[in-house]
Design an enzyme around this catalytic site. Structure first.
Site: not given
Ligand code: AMP
Ligand code: ZN
Length: 114
Positions: A93, A98, A100
């Site tokens: 998903g 980047h 996170h």
């Protein structure tokens, strides 16, 4: 990375609803919240696309992200509990490559996947 959405948010080139910032980590509210509290915590530097790229050499900021998560949980009053999620790869998903961490709270998650 010049074409990365979260690098642009970290650089202030794209606005965000910040909840915490220091020299190496930024936290801001998710634009499409999946729970009453939905906050993203990112290393400002693009150290990894996802958790799949965390190594001995770049993991210090990951530890710092979790210190920040604890601070935010206190700051936001998440004493009823919260969940931290990181999606690694499209099948999991992930839409923004980047690294996170999602902080989710304010709804009962006891009956869900985990
Ligand atoms: P993931 O799907 O795990 O890669 O998470 C990316 C998250 O970024 C999603 O929950 C999006 O809603 C969120 N998002 C995308 N663009 C923005 C933005 N400009 N500001 C805040 N959150 C965003
Ligand atoms: Zn980036």
């Amino acid at each position: 990375m010049s074409d990365c959405l979260f690098c642009k948010i970290a650089a202030g080139e794209i606005p965000s609803n910040k909840v915490y910032e220091d020299g190496s980590v930024l936290a801001f509210r998710d634009i499409n919240p999946q729970a009453p509290t939905h906050i993203l915590v990112i290393p400002k530097e693009h150290i990894a696309d996802s958790a799949a790229q965390i190594t001995e050499g770049n993991s210090a900021v990951v530890a710092h992200c979790f210190e920040v998560i604890a601070k935010i949980a206190a700051q936001e009053g998440l004493s009823d509990g919260f969940r931290v999620i990181t999606n690694a790869g499209a099948a999991a998903g992930q839409t923004v490559p980047h690294l996170h961490f999602h902080i989710l709270a304010g709804v009962s998650m006891a009956e869900k996947l985990l």
